[in-house]
Design an enzyme around this catalytic site. Structure first.
Site, PDB file in Angstrom:
ATOM      1  CG  ASP A 173      -1.594   1.257   1.525  1.00  0.00           C
ATOM      2  OD1 ASP A 173      -2.315   1.727   0.629  1.00  0.00           O
ATOM      3  OD2 ASP A 173      -1.417   1.804   2.627  1.00  0.00           O
ATOM      4  CG  ASP A 193      -1.941   7.844   0.432  1.00  0.00           C
ATOM      5  OD1 ASP A 193      -0.946   8.583   0.367  1.00  0.00           O
ATOM      6  OD2 ASP A 193      -2.879   7.908  -0.377  1.00  0.00           O
ATOM      7  N   GLY A 194       0.194   6.113   4.096  1.00  0.00           N
ATOM      8  CA  GLY A 194       0.279   5.629   5.465  1.00  0.00           C
ATOM      9  C   GLY A 194       1.204   4.442   5.638  1.00  0.00           C
ATOM     10  N   GLY A 247      -5.132   3.586  -3.661  1.00  0.00           N
ATOM     11  CA  GLY A 247      -6.453   4.091  -3.996  1.00  0.00           C
ATOM     12  C   GLY A 247      -6.381   5.272  -4.942  1.00  0.00           C
ATOM     13  CE  LYS A 283      -5.156  -0.586  -1.463  1.00  0.00           C
ATOM     14  NZ  LYS A 283      -4.379   0.183  -0.471  1.00  0.00           N
ATOM     15  CG  ASP A 303      -1.855   2.457   6.563  1.00  0.00           C
ATOM     16  OD1 ASP A 303      -2.010   2.219   5.338  1.00  0.00           O
ATOM     17  OD2 ASP A 303      -2.238   3.501   7.103  1.00  0.00           O
ATOM     18  CB  SER A 304      -5.965   2.051   6.345  1.00  0.00           C
ATOM     19  OG  SER A 304      -5.932   1.883   4.948  1.00  0.00           O
ATOM     20  CG  ASP A 350      -4.236  -1.408   3.073  1.00  0.00           C
ATOM     21  OD1 ASP A 350      -4.325  -1.146   1.858  1.00  0.00           O
ATOM     22  OD2 ASP A 350      -3.689  -0.653   3.896  1.00  0.00           O
TER      23      ASP A 350
END
EC number: 3.1.3.18
Length: 224
Positions: A8, A10-11, A43, A151, A174-175, A178
């Site tokens: 991933d 972002d983050g 995303g 994903k 991380d989120s 995911d």
């Protein structure tokens, strides 16, 4: 033996201000030199992930719109879902709720991004689900997706492309958006800033956050 890492953005590679960790870039390049294939799953839109692939030197395909579209190593773009239905839904809901379009929709081809006021979220979610769509907040943006566009779809596509077994794939995120790829029987790792849900299903939780974790994760799985 892990042969491919699906990561991933972002983050996971970036900090709270969305700046990419230079340590993450160094770790990715080191692992690639040892034979690891790296793919990014974001995303964000194809122009963004295309630029990341080129300028960071990512050696595998990259996916935008949470797996709905891919830029392949042969230079082709492969679209797996359409945003015709999601765009029509946004147009309809924008007349009745605070749901509204965002800038990146001009580049979206497989899904629709939007902003919305909190009081309208539950209503729009129910309407979306009744029509075969899914909405979620990534921590950075709201997404309106086709059912099955996630994903996990992207990871399964990579598995097929590279003739891999699930235990040869490492996912890092991380989120909660995911989570679909974390529910596959693959190897799983996350940064310290990950949500509790992601940490609970991870094989390894790093002590570090926002991209700084990539090196520790790769070392844990003996990838660098």
């Amino acid at each position: 033996m892990i042969r491919l890492a699906a990561i991933d953005v972002d983050g996971t590679l970036t900090d709270r201000d969305r700046l990419i960790s230079t340590k993450a870039i160094e770790s990715i390049r080191s692992a690639e030199k040892k034979g690891l294939t790296v793919s990014l799953l974001s995303g964000n839109v194809i122009p963004v992930v295309y630029a990341l692939k080129i300028f960071l030197g990512i050696n595998g395909p990259v996916f935008g719109e949470n797996g709905g579209i891919m830029f392949d190593n042969d230079g082709s773009i492969k679209k797996f879902f359409s945003n015709e239905g999601t765009n029509k839904f946004l147009e309809e809901m924008s007349k009745r709720t605070s749901m509204r379009s965002i800038l990146t929709n001009r580049w979206r081809e497989a899904s629709t991004g939007f902003d919305i006021d909190p009081e309208d979220v539950d209503y729009v979610r129910k309407e979306a689900e009744s029509r075969g769509f899914v909405i979620f907040y990534s921590g950075y943006s709201w997404h309106l997706m086709n059912r099955g566009e996630d994903k996990a779809f992207a990871v399964n596509k990579l598995k097929e492309m590279y003739s891999l077994e699930y235990d040869e794939i490492l996912v890092i995120g991380d989120s909660n958006n995911d989570m679909p790829m974390f529910q596959l029987p693959v190897r799983k790792a996350c940064p310290a800033n990950a949500t509790d849900n992601i940490k609970a299903v991870s094989d390894f939780v790093s002590d570090y956050s926002y991209g700084e974790e990539i090196g520790q994760i790769f070392k844990h799985f003996e990838l660098m």
